[in-house]
Write a protein that holds these residues in place. Structure first.
Motif, PDB file in Angstrom:
ATOM      1  N   VAL A  24     -31.701  69.340 -60.766  1.00  0.00           N
ATOM      2  CA  VAL A  24     -32.178  68.307 -61.681  1.00  0.00           C
ATOM      3  C   VAL A  24     -33.379  68.844 -62.447  1.00  0.00           C
ATOM      4  CG1 VAL A  24     -31.409  66.382 -60.239  1.00  0.00           C
ATOM      5  CG2 VAL A  24     -33.701  67.276 -59.942  1.00  0.00           C
ATOM      6  N   GLU A  26     -37.193  67.978 -63.275  1.00  0.00           N
ATOM      7  CA  GLU A  26     -38.319  67.132 -62.905  1.00  0.00           C
ATOM      8  C   GLU A  26     -39.566  67.608 -63.636  1.00  0.00           C
ATOM      9  OE1 GLU A  26     -40.000  65.148 -58.876  1.00  0.00           O
ATOM     10  OE2 GLU A  26     -39.917  67.326 -58.859  1.00  0.00           O
ATOM     11  N   VAL A  42     -37.930  62.363 -63.242  1.00  0.00           N
ATOM     12  CA  VAL A  42     -36.704  63.148 -63.286  1.00  0.00           C
ATOM     13  C   VAL A  42     -35.964  62.782 -64.569  1.00  0.00           C
ATOM     14  CG1 VAL A  42     -34.488  63.615 -62.184  1.00  0.00           C
ATOM     15  CG2 VAL A  42     -36.520  63.287 -60.783  1.00  0.00           C
ATOM     16  N   THR A  44     -32.813  62.422 -66.667  1.00  0.00           N
ATOM     17  CA  THR A  44     -31.399  62.241 -66.329  1.00  0.00           C
ATOM     18  C   THR A  44     -30.464  62.355 -67.531  1.00  0.00           C
ATOM     19  OG1 THR A  44     -31.627  59.852 -66.561  1.00  0.00           O
ATOM     20  CG2 THR A  44     -31.900  60.778 -64.346  1.00  0.00           C
ATOM     21  N   CYS A  58     -34.777  58.737 -68.014  1.00  0.00           N
ATOM     22  CA  CYS A  58     -35.475  59.310 -66.876  1.00  0.00           C
ATOM     23  C   CYS A  58     -35.691  58.257 -65.793  1.00  0.00           C
ATOM     24  CB  CYS A  58     -36.797  59.930 -67.304  1.00  0.00           C
ATOM     25  SG  CYS A  58     -37.890  58.831 -68.192  1.00  0.00           S
ATOM     26  N   ILE A  87     -37.262  68.401 -55.149  1.00  0.00           N
ATOM     27  CA  ILE A  87     -37.963  67.475 -56.037  1.00  0.00           C
ATOM     28  C   ILE A  87     -38.931  66.569 -55.275  1.00  0.00           C
ATOM     29  CG2 ILE A  87     -36.180  67.545 -57.807  1.00  0.00           C
ATOM     30  CD1 ILE A  87     -35.179  64.860 -56.905  1.00  0.00           C
ATOM     31  N   ASN A  89     -39.942  63.472 -56.514  1.00  0.00           N
ATOM     32  CA  ASN A  89     -39.609  62.069 -56.766  1.00  0.00           C
ATOM     33  C   ASN A  89     -38.668  61.598 -55.652  1.00  0.00           C
ATOM     34  OD1 ASN A  89     -38.283  59.684 -57.679  1.00  0.00           O
ATOM     35  ND2 ASN A  89     -38.715  60.239 -59.804  1.00  0.00           N
ATOM     36  N   LYS A  93     -34.604  61.460 -55.332  1.00  0.00           N
ATOM     37  CA  LYS A  93     -34.115  62.442 -54.368  1.00  0.00           C
ATOM     38  C   LYS A  93     -33.169  61.776 -53.370  1.00  0.00           C
ATOM     39  CE  LYS A  93     -35.973  65.900 -51.151  1.00  0.00           C
ATOM     40  NZ  LYS A  93     -37.227  66.467 -50.644  1.00  0.00           N
TER      41      LYS A  93
END
Length: 154
Positions: A24, A26, A42, A44, A58, A87, A89, A93
């Motif tokens: 991902v 981040e 993150v 997205t 995000c 990550i 977050n 996660k």
């Protein structure tokens, strides 16, 4: 992994090829023109209209899902391409880990008894993304990572 992201094109490429590259994106924080800051964001989605950047999607640390117009973004600080288990977050996660484990379990079910090279390659990529210890808790990964046998010589 922790590869530096150098712009929206990199973000778009990573997200468009998530199945092939895993991980991902981040960022340490996202600052909006209004002055609002969100930490451990993150990314997205990077939405393009033609070749022009329109918006990004995000998820914040506390699970807020944001769609931010590109004009409203002041700074995305230290965006990195990371494996899921790396990550910070925790909300995202946990969600992404569950999603990947569900997919991995289904992949093992569908390929049970005929573990071809394509299955092994995809499963290994997912396991590396979520972390071997996390995968071992849910699935028998010995097909992908056979443990070395120890022989004793008498």
């Amino acid at each position: 992994m922790k590869n530096q992201i150098n712009g929206y094109d990199d973000m778009y490429t990573v997200l468009a090829n998530e199945r092939k590259v895993g991980g991902v994106i981040e960022s340490e924080y996202l600052r909006l023109s209004s002055g609002d800051e969100f930490y451990n964001v993150v990314i997205t989605k990077v939405e393009l209209i033609g070749s022009a950047l329109c918006s990004i999607g995000c998820v914040t640390e506390n699970g807020q899902k944001l769609i931010v117009n590109a004009k409203d973004i002041s700074m995305i600080h230290q965006p990195e391409h990371k494996k899921i288990f790396e990550i910070r977050n925790q909300t995202f996660k946990h969600t992404k880990m569950k999603e990947k484990l569900k997919y991995l379990k289904r992949l093992f079910e569908l390929n049970e008894g005929s573990y071809n090279p394509f299955f092994k390659e995809e499963a290994a990529m997912i396991i590396e993304d979520i972390g071997l210890s996390n995968a071992k808790q849910e699935i028998d990964v010995s097909v992908i990572y056979p443990e070395e046998k120890v022989y004793t010589i008498a």
